[in-house]
Design a protein around this motif. Structure first.
Motif, PDB file in Angstrom:
ATOM      1  N   ARG B 130      45.742  83.019 -97.456  1.00 48.26           N
ATOM      2  CA  ARG B 130      45.826  82.555 -96.081  1.00 48.26           C
ATOM      3  C   ARG B 130      44.502  82.738 -95.318  1.00 48.26           C
ATOM      4  O   ARG B 130      44.087  81.855 -94.576  1.00 48.26           O
ATOM      5  CB  ARG B 130      46.956  83.316 -95.370  1.00 48.26           C
ATOM      6  CG  ARG B 130      47.454  82.655 -94.122  1.00 48.26           C
ATOM      7  CD  ARG B 130      48.824  83.166 -93.748  1.00 48.26           C
ATOM      8  NE  ARG B 130      49.892  82.528 -94.514  1.00 48.26           N
ATOM      9  CZ  ARG B 130      50.404  81.337 -94.197  1.00 48.26           C
ATOM     10  NH1 ARG B 130      49.934  80.676 -93.164  1.00 48.26           N
ATOM     11  NH2 ARG B 130      51.375  80.810 -94.900  1.00 48.26           N
ATOM     12  N   THR B 131      43.850  83.850 -95.510  1.00 51.67           N
ATOM     13  CA  THR B 131      42.611  84.103 -94.761  1.00 51.67           C
ATOM     14  C   THR B 131      41.490  83.189 -95.254  1.00 51.67           C
ATOM     15  O   THR B 131      40.753  82.615 -94.461  1.00 51.67           O
ATOM     16  CB  THR B 131      42.170  85.564 -94.913  1.00 51.67           C
ATOM     17  OG1 THR B 131      42.351  85.959 -96.268  1.00 51.67           O
ATOM     18  CG2 THR B 131      42.952  86.476 -93.996  1.00 51.67           C
ATOM     19  N   ARG B 132      41.395  83.055 -96.585  1.00 43.86           N
ATOM     20  CA  ARG B 132      40.367  82.170 -97.140  1.00 43.86           C
ATOM     21  C   ARG B 132      40.589  80.736 -96.663  1.00 43.86           C
ATOM     22  O   ARG B 132      39.642  79.998 -96.379  1.00 43.86           O
ATOM     23  CB  ARG B 132      40.420  82.179 -98.685  1.00 43.86           C
ATOM     24  CG  ARG B 132      39.964  83.456 -99.331  1.00 43.86           C
ATOM     25  CD  ARG B 132      38.493  83.433 -99.727  1.00 43.86           C
ATOM     26  NE  ARG B 132      38.084  82.356-100.612  1.00 43.86           N
ATOM     27  CZ  ARG B 132      38.191  82.389-101.945  1.00 43.86           C
ATOM     28  NH1 ARG B 132      38.766  83.413-102.546  1.00 43.86           N
ATOM     29  NH2 ARG B 132      37.740  81.397-102.675  1.00 43.86           N
ATOM     30  N   THR B 134      41.791  79.504 -93.894  1.00 49.79           N
ATOM     31  CA  THR B 134      41.272  79.221 -92.556  1.00 49.79           C
ATOM     32  C   THR B 134      39.768  79.006 -92.612  1.00 49.79           C
ATOM     33  O   THR B 134      39.233  78.076 -92.009  1.00 49.79           O
ATOM     34  CB  THR B 134      41.573  80.397 -91.602  1.00 49.79           C
ATOM     35  OG1 THR B 134      42.861  80.911 -91.944  1.00 49.79           O
ATOM     36  CG2 THR B 134      41.547  79.965 -90.167  1.00 49.79           C
TER      37      THR B 134
END
Lengths: 363, 316
Positions: B130-132, B134
């Motif tokens: 999820r962080t990657r 974005t």
């Protein structure tokens, strides 16, 4: 006819601040980009107290599209002669009251007189600057391919076997059907402004033969390409080519650009100052025209943009670099061979554009 | 009694109708009305104006075409003048047809290349954490922060004869003379694919992201090899994204003007440039309008067809 960067002006649609301030303390000018000495407008504002909104365009086509749509809000525009002729026919300009121009006597009568072919009695225009369509070339690259010949003929561009020798270093031609076809007609010994379809066909056939040797048709790209050595020959506006020469010298990469008016004769063009009928501040426009007609202002203009000004009072104030440059101020013998391009009929324009599209796309 | 029932029925119906109108959600109305209004103001009315001009004759006047409708107040008669000459002229030579076909060809090929490049990118983004995700998505959108025109100019610098790419290739010894890339169709493809890549990645990403990964595991359990699972499961599920992405790329690419004008050669024939020539070089507004009208019909026809087929497939 400077810097026809069509796209830029298309993208950044310039909005004139159509301020309808009734008093003549405002002036909306629409001129070619890079076509005035840097401090001329500021000096005019200081002297007269008139606030100038100065917008620029880079092609006659963009200017005309705006003027023909109506209600442009501009007080003073600088179209080129053949475009101006059609615009006068459309009735979009007002007569210029020459009694209000104290410097009108500075105008070169012989040059200004030629414009009467576009505008009977020269009622609607005052010439701004003039120039030629000639050959810009990379001195060393051309020498390497053609040998030690004199560069003074359109053969370089229009004789298939000569052009073929230059194809690998790049030939560029203005994307301007009327001006180029007039030049080709003249080269073929025909009336440059001929509207005969067989003359058009003969010239188009010649262009089709040399077309494989051309790299592209464009009206401003050649300035930087000539300066960088991307291309070696360009058929273009003298001021643009001299600008390329200047840029090449500044860059110091060993690119040496020359300009020559072909011995067969060349097209001469004028940009004129004209006041639209619906101009909100015509009095201010007249003041600006009178200011441009002043010898020192005209000389500044010529010294800065490398185009000739039709102004006798400016002559003593020109830099030697400009006044002695035969590409800017040609000799009388060369001047006699220059020809102007008049506006074509609507019907012929259609055939011309069609022929031009076929030449460009190589079909 | 028998007579009364239908009467009451009618009354009930009327009452129900009133109720329905009262119950009608004004918010919902606004939601439907806004895009309709938008479409009318920014598409339909301008199109009618263009269509009207295409039926006129060009003239040296302000505006530069003949009026369609003229009213003579003194003798009280009106004249309506419509000419189809501009449309006839379109079909008089192969030039315009060739321009349409060539635009469609260039747009179709670039759409395909865009799809091939965008799919793995979208797939990777959808699969990453999820962080990657974005971060990667914002990288896709990042180029929009600079002017489109500037980015095309940058490509001119990269592709030209003494440009970065040629210097690099010659430095590595891959070629001994500069390759001619600028002012060719190749440069046009590079420009279009580069410019429209985000418009393909984003819709692909949204469909791939919604995909249930359990389906792939199921396919694996049932004996499908990875490539089989891709063609039998992933690809069919991604079709809505593929269609949306292709339309988003194809439609603007057909009418593209800036990229072929800056990167293409003089022989790159595209309808956007023909339009420019008709409008500015030829000053023939009616002819330019006719070219634009036909282009719209050429584009809208196939799109409506695809949409109606999609709807049929969606229907149970």
């Amino acid at each position: 006819m400077k810097m026809k960067r069509k796209l830029l002006s298309l993208m950044c649609t310039v909005l004139v601040s159509g301020s309808v301030a009734a008093e003549d303390k405002v002036l909306n000018i629409y001129n070619w980009s890079d076509y005035i000495a840097p401090d001329s407008v500021a000096n005019f504002e200081k002297e007269t107290g008139i606030k100038v909104n100065y917008d620029v365009y880079d092609s006659n086509e963009v200017l005309e599209a705006k003027l023909m749509a109506g209600g442009s809000g501009y007080d003073l525009v600088m179209p080129s002669n053949s475009f101006f002729e059609r615009q006068v026919q459309a009735g979009i300009y007002q007569e210029i009251d020459k009694t209000k121009l104290s410097n009108i006597g500075n105008l070169d009568a012989q040059l200004a007189g030629q414009l009467a072919r576009h505008d009977t009695g020269n009622k609607h225009n005052i010439p701004y600057a003039w120039g030629t369509v000639g050959i810009g070339y990379n001195v060393d690259m051309v020498k390497a391919r053609l040998g030690d010949v004199e560069i003074d003929s359109l053969d370089m561009l229009l004789k298939p076997d000569v052009a073929a020798k230059l194809a690998d270093c790049g030939i560029a031609v203005l994307d301007s059907p009327a001006e180029i076809m007039a030049t080709v007609n003249n080269y073929m010994g025909q009336d440059p402004n001929s509207e005969k379809l067989d003359v058009l066909k003969a010239s188009a056939d010649l262009m089709a033969k040399v077309r494989p040797s051309y790299k592209y048709f464009h009206s401003s790209q050649y300035i930087s390409d000539l300066a960088n050595g991307e291309i070696c020959v360009a058929l273009g506006y003298n001021g643009d080519i001299l600008q390329a020469q200047d840029r090449a010298a500044e860059a110091g990469q060993g690119v040496n650009v020359g300009y020559v008016i072909p011995k067969e004769g060349a097209l001469v063009w004028f940009d004129v100052m004209a006041i639209p009928k619906d101009a909100p501040h015509p009095e201010a426009a007249l003041k600006y025209i009178d200011y441009i007609l002043r010898g020192d202002v005209a000389a500044d203009l010529s010294n800065y943009v490398f185009y000739a000004v039709p102004n006798t009072a400016a002559e003593p104030m020109l830099d030697a670099e400009v006044s002695e440059n035969k590409g800017i101020y040609p000799t009388q013998a060369v001047k006699d061979k220059l020809f102007i391009q008049v506006a074509h009929t609507k019907k012929f324009d259609r055939s011309l554009t069609r022929a031009w599209s076929n030449i460009k796309t190589g079909r | 009694m028998n007579n009364i029932t239908p009467y009451v029925g009618k009354g009930a119906m009327a009452v129900r109708l009133v109720h329905r109108i009262k119950a009608m959600n004004w918010g919902r109305m606004a939601v439907i009305l806004t895009p309709t209004l938008w479409l009318a103001v920014f598409f339909f009315i301008p199109f009618l104006v263009v269509f009207k001009i295409s039926l006129a004759e060009s003239a040296i006047a302000v505006p530069p075409y003949s009026p369609l409708f003229e009213w003579n107040p003194e003798e009280a008669y009106a004249t309506l003048k419509i000419t189809f000459g501009n449309y006839l002229f379109l079909f008089e030579s192969r030039f315009y047809l060739d321009a349409y076909l060539s635009s469609i060809r260039i747009a179709a090929i670039s759409t395909f290349i865009t799809l091939v490049i965008a799919f793995p990118i979208a797939y990777l983004i959808a699969k990453s954490s999820r962080t990657r995700r974005t971060l990667l998505l914002s990288l896709v959108i990042l180029p929009f922060w600079t002017s489109f025109l500037l980015r095309v100019y940058a490509w001119m610098g990269l592709l030209k004869k003494n440009g970065v790419v040629n210097e690099f290739l010659m430095g590595l010894g891959i070629t001994d003379h500069p390759l001619i890339m600028l002012q060719t169709d190749f440069a046009v493809y590079v420009g279009i694919v580069y410019t429209y890549l985000p418009f393909m990645i984003l819709p692909l990403y949204t469909t791939l992201e919604k995909m249930d990964l359990a389906l792939l595991e199921a396919a694996k359990d049932l004996g499908a090899k990875p490539y089989q699972a891709f063609f039998l499961v992933t690809l069919p599920l991604a079709i809505p994204g593929i269609v949306a992405g292709c339309l988003l790329v194809f439609i603007p690419a057909v009418g593209e003007f800036v990229i072929p004008a800056l990167l293409g050669g003089s022989d790159t024939l595209m309808i956007g440039r023909v339009l420019w020539d008709e409008f500015f070089l030829n000053r023939d507004w009616p002819m330019a309008s006719a070219v634009a009208t036909v282009m719209l019909i050429v584009l809208v026809g196939p799109i409506m067809f695809i949409r109606s087929r999609n709807k049929q497939e969606d229907a149970p």
